[in-house]
Design a protein around this motif. Structure first.
Motif, mmCIF file in Angstrom:
data_model
loop_
_atom_site.group_PDB
_atom_site.id
_atom_site.type_symbol
_atom_site.label_atom_id
_atom_site.label_comp_id
_atom_site.label_asym_id
_atom_site.label_seq_id
_atom_site.Cartn_x
_atom_site.Cartn_y
_atom_site.Cartn_z
ATOM 1 N N GLU A 88 0.795 -1.323 0.140
ATOM 2 C CA GLU A 88 0.163 -0.311 -0.204
ATOM 3 C C GLU A 88 0.950 1.313 0.303
ATOM 4 O O GLU A 88 0.658 2.236 -0.557
ATOM 5 C CB GLU A 88 -1.040 -0.289 1.123
ATOM 6 C CG GLU A 88 -2.052 -1.024 0.999
ATOM 7 C CD GLU A 88 -1.068 -2.499 1.545
ATOM 8 O OE1 GLU A 88 -2.194 -2.963 0.766
ATOM 9 O OE2 GLU A 88 -0.741 -2.730 2.388
ATOM 10 N N GLN A 89 2.100 1.246 0.874
ATOM 11 C CA GLN A 89 3.238 2.279 1.001
ATOM 12 C C GLN A 89 3.320 2.801 -0.595
ATOM 13 O O GLN A 89 3.646 3.367 -1.139
ATOM 14 C CB GLN A 89 3.924 1.940 1.901
ATOM 15 C CG GLN A 89 3.417 2.347 3.234
ATOM 16 C CD GLN A 89 4.397 1.848 4.181
ATOM 17 O OE1 GLN A 89 5.492 1.252 3.776
ATOM 18 N NE2 GLN A 89 4.205 2.601 5.659
ATOM 19 N N VAL A 90 4.052 1.181 -1.258
ATOM 20 C CA VAL A 90 4.183 1.689 -2.747
ATOM 21 C C VAL A 90 3.967 2.398 -3.797
ATOM 22 O O VAL A 90 3.949 3.165 -3.986
ATOM 23 C CB VAL A 90 4.775 -0.053 -3.247
ATOM 24 C CG1 VAL A 90 5.153 0.762 -4.224
ATOM 25 C CG2 VAL A 90 6.167 -0.356 -2.007
ATOM 26 N N HIS A 91 1.994 1.819 -3.798
ATOM 27 C CA HIS A 91 1.014 1.517 -4.331
ATOM 28 C C HIS A 91 0.821 3.651 -4.824
ATOM 29 O O HIS A 91 0.671 4.423 -4.943
ATOM 30 C CB HIS A 91 -0.335 1.437 -3.970
ATOM 31 C CG HIS A 91 -1.169 1.475 -5.194
ATOM 32 N ND1 HIS A 91 -1.038 1.408 -6.577
ATOM 33 C CD2 HIS A 91 -2.438 1.850 -5.114
ATOM 34 C CE1 HIS A 91 -1.894 1.778 -7.024
ATOM 35 N NE2 HIS A 91 -3.221 2.158 -5.812
ATOM 36 N N GLU A 92 0.885 4.009 -3.114
ATOM 37 C CA GLU A 92 0.724 5.491 -2.781
ATOM 38 C C GLU A 92 2.151 6.406 -3.582
ATOM 39 O O GLU A 92 1.644 7.744 -3.505
ATOM 40 C CB GLU A 92 1.092 5.736 -1.308
ATOM 41 C CG GLU A 92 -0.366 4.940 -0.579
ATOM 42 C CD GLU A 92 -0.002 6.106 1.230
ATOM 43 O OE1 GLU A 92 0.172 6.286 1.169
ATOM 44 O OE2 GLU A 92 -1.461 5.253 1.722
ATOM 45 N N LEU A 93 3.136 6.184 -3.484
ATOM 46 C CA LEU A 93 4.312 6.610 -4.173
ATOM 47 C C LEU A 93 4.381 6.788 -5.213
ATOM 48 O O LEU A 93 4.615 7.873 -6.127
ATOM 49 C CB LEU A 93 5.783 6.047 -3.319
ATOM 50 C CG LEU A 93 5.974 6.184 -1.916
ATOM 51 C CD1 LEU A 93 6.923 5.072 -1.668
ATOM 52 C CD2 LEU A 93 6.363 7.348 -1.731
ATOM 53 N N PHE A 94 3.471 5.974 -6.517
ATOM 54 C CA PHE A 94 3.385 5.482 -7.359
ATOM 55 C C PHE A 94 2.121 6.121 -8.497
ATOM 56 O O PHE A 94 1.443 4.227 -7.348
ATOM 57 C CB PHE A 94 5.044 4.148 -8.172
ATOM 58 C CG PHE A 94 5.557 4.281 -7.805
ATOM 59 C CD1 PHE A 94 7.247 5.410 -8.460
ATOM 60 C CD2 PHE A 94 6.154 4.246 -6.052
ATOM 61 C CE1 PHE A 94 8.887 5.351 -8.378
ATOM 62 C CE2 PHE A 94 7.460 3.932 -5.975
ATOM 63 C CZ PHE A 94 8.865 4.336 -6.562
ATOM 64 N N ARG A 95 2.217 6.932 -9.054
ATOM 65 C CA ARG A 95 0.985 6.674 -9.255
ATOM 66 C C ARG A 95 0.601 5.912 -10.074
ATOM 67 O O ARG A 95 -0.421 5.565 -11.035
ATOM 68 C CB ARG A 95 0.633 8.680 -9.532
ATOM 69 C CG ARG A 95 0.108 9.199 -8.898
ATOM 70 C CD ARG A 95 -0.607 10.491 -9.117
ATOM 71 N NE ARG A 95 0.572 10.814 -9.783
ATOM 72 C CZ ARG A 95 -0.087 12.547 -10.520
ATOM 73 N NH1 ARG A 95 -1.431 12.983 -10.249
ATOM 74 N NH2 ARG A 95 0.288 13.075 -11.608
ATOM 75 N N ASN A 96 1.690 5.706 -11.494
ATOM 76 C CA ASN A 96 1.794 4.408 -12.383
ATOM 77 C C ASN A 96 1.895 3.586 -11.945
ATOM 78 O O ASN A 96 2.987 2.317 -12.278
ATOM 79 C CB ASN A 96 3.073 5.433 -13.269
ATOM 80 C CG ASN A 96 4.194 5.297 -12.414
ATOM 81 O OD1 ASN A 96 4.515 5.660 -10.899
ATOM 82 N ND2 ASN A 96 5.109 4.573 -13.138
ATOM 83 N N SER A 97 1.325 3.230 -10.822
ATOM 84 C CA SER A 97 1.306 1.406 -10.341
ATOM 85 C C SER A 97 -0.074 0.639 -10.112
ATOM 86 O O SER A 97 -0.962 1.537 -9.511
ATOM 87 C CB SER A 97 2.257 1.795 -9.204
ATOM 88 O OG SER A 97 0.994 1.226 -7.961
ATOM 89 N N ARG A 98 -0.312 -0.235 -9.781
ATOM 90 C CA ARG A 98 -1.123 -1.280 -9.609
ATOM 91 C C ARG A 98 -0.734 -2.438 -8.126
ATOM 92 O O ARG A 98 0.017 -2.862 -8.561
ATOM 93 C CB ARG A 98 -1.786 -1.913 -10.771
ATOM 94 C CG ARG A 98 -1.181 -2.363 -11.930
ATOM 95 C CD ARG A 98 -1.458 -3.121 -12.328
ATOM 96 N NE ARG A 98 -0.422 -4.586 -12.942
ATOM 97 C CZ ARG A 98 -0.888 -4.360 -14.672
ATOM 98 N NH1 ARG A 98 -1.585 -3.556 -15.382
ATOM 99 N NH2 ARG A 98 -0.763 -5.603 -15.911
ATOM 100 N N LEU A 99 -1.637 -2.592 -7.491
ATOM 101 C CA LEU A 99 -1.729 -4.008 -6.569
ATOM 102 C C LEU A 99 -2.072 -4.924 -7.309
ATOM 103 O O LEU A 99 -2.851 -5.216 -8.219
ATOM 104 C CB LEU A 99 -2.525 -2.962 -5.323
ATOM 105 C CG LEU A 99 -2.070 -2.276 -4.968
ATOM 106 C CD1 LEU A 99 -2.917 -2.057 -3.441
ATOM 107 C CD2 LEU A 99 -0.606 -2.924 -3.685
#
Length: 453
Positions: A88-99
């Motif tokens: 979740e923290q990684v996802h918040e840092l990168f808008r170009n990401s997906r879980l």
């Protein structure tokens, strides 16, 4: 560079006195001047992810096959990152990401077509039965594993020692937790931990052992290889959709022919292709499989496109041949109908082992059916066949069959000439056919000497 690095490795191994790896929490730290990894060979996208995670107060390391291949002077296609940040923290840092994922929750950071996979450090739970983040079945297979921990725990949870290497972009060091550098030097693939337990946790590791050994030209350590034959049946419990993806990884990396031999040697081919394995065991030749894989390997080396349905058409050819022959013996229907019936049965049986998406099973079936139609060339049939969207794949498959020793009465040479001929020459070739082609093509074949190695 790789040679100088491996020479340093030999010196380290002498200092270690031949010990295999280092203890937990005591990784061997390889400084920048002791290894050959250059930042220039690391994807710009991966470096962006590493730097942002580090600047945000998280630990982040390049890990796994990317580090392994860089140390071997290779050029990784994929760069994976392990971090202390939660998904979740990684996802918040990168808008170009997906879980993604349930079994293993992780993050994909997208840069156009490039995907950087980011995983959180995995932990080692003391009591998996009572841990809501972990799910293990009665056979010991991990169904879900989202227990997070430290970098040290993460390293020892990885599959092979050569994949438990961490590159720190902050000081350019490599951290070796499980003796991976030693195994790189010895060109050996070794599981971390007890092999039986690790295969029970995830039977696909047996396929990964074969795939990495073939890709890297490594041997599989004796303790890692020994349990595989006895445990190969565990693959039957893996979801067919997952095994379909694993089959593509096994046979599309450029070492398909070697991989096939290793799968047979370790009794891993039968769980993936049970009907073909049974047909081969009962005397059906497998030379079409070997020839198709050799052809695919050449195309990979030449950076030419390859198609999964062509591979599957070859891998299931022995099963189809046996089913077709049985269908003809039991029914009195025309050859084409017998072929269609056999193809349907072969595909249906195979999907119980490895799923085949319709976008691949349909053209695969067309390749098979065209093998019979390619001999029907009289009148306007030849020109109509040339316009068929699957003609080129069927023609290539015909050439593979001939190279494998099947007798097609020169059909491949005929179609090779016909494609390049002008209108007058084509008319001559059609007139020379007289009454047209035979009822069936390719059923007579020599049976080459068996070689299951």
């Amino acid at each position: 560079m790789a040679r100088r690095f491996l020479e340093r490795v030999q010196n380290w191994l002498s200092q270690l006195g031949g010990q295999n790896g280092t203890a937990p929490h005591e990784p061997r730290i390889i400084s920048r001047d002791e290894h050959n990894i250059s930042r220039q060979n690391i994807s710009e996208s991966a470096k962006k992810v590493l730097h942002r995670l580090n600047r945000s107060g998280h630990e982040a390391y390049l890990v796994g096959g990317g580090v392994r291949d860089l140390l071997l002077d290779g050029h990784p296609k994929d760069f994976d990152i392990a971090t202390s940040a939660t998904p979740e923290q990684v996802h918040e840092l990168f808008r170009n990401s997906r879980l993604i994922g349930r079994r293993f929750k992780l993050v994909h950071v997208l840069f156009g077509r490039e995907v950087i996979e980011v995983t959180t450090f995995r932990g080692s739970p003391k009591d998996a039965d009572n841990d809501p983040h972990m799910d293990v079945n009665d056979q010991g297979r991990l169904l879900r594993d989202n227990v997070y921990g430290t970098r040290e725990e993460d390293a020892l949870r990885r599959d092979f020692t050569v994949n438990a290497l961490y590159y720190d972009i902050r000081d350019f060091t490599v951290h070796d937790y499980a003796g991976g550098v030693k195994d790189l030097h010895n060109r050996q693939l070794r599981l971390i931990g007890d092999p039986v337990t690790r295969y029970q946790e995830d039977p696909v590791r047996m396929l990964r052992a074969v795939r990495f050994a073939a890709k890297l030209d490594f041997t599989i350590a004796e303790d890692t290889a020994q349990p595989i034959r006895e445990m190969s049946h565990l693959l039957e419990d893996i979801p067919p959709a997952r095994l379909f993806e694993e089959v593509l990884k096994l046979f599309t990396a450029g070492q398909g022919e070697t991989t096939y031999g290793m799968l047979k040697r370790f009794d891993l081919f039968a769980p993936l292709f049970p009907e073909s394995a049974r047909a081969i065991a009962e005397g059906e030749p497998d030379e079409v499989i070997r020839e198709a894989l050799a052809s695919t390997d050449r195309r990979v080396r030449q950076n030419k496109p390859i198609t999964p349905y062509f591979l599957y058409a070859a891998l299931l050819w022995p099963a189809l041949q046996q089913a077709w022959r049985q269908e003809e013996a039991e029914t009195d229907q025309p050859a084409y109908q017998s072929l269609q019936q056999a193809a349907g049965e072969t595909i249906q049986n195979q999907t119980q082992a490895t799923a085949i998406p319709r976008r691949f099973s349909t053209p695969m079936r067309e390749i098979w059916e065209l093998q019979l139609r390619l001999d029907k060339r009289s009148g306007k049939r030849a020109d109509r066949l040339l316009e068929h969207p699957r003609f080129r794949a069927a023609y290539d498959f015909l050439l593979v069959r001939e190279a494998a020793g099947e007798d097609t009465q020169g059909l491949g040479a005929w179609w090779t000439e016909y494609q390049d001929a002008d209108a007058d020459r084509r008319r001559e070739m059609l007139r020379a056919l007289g009454g047209g082609g035979k009822k069936r093509s390719g059923r007579k074949r020599r049976k080459p000497a068996r070689n299951d190695s």
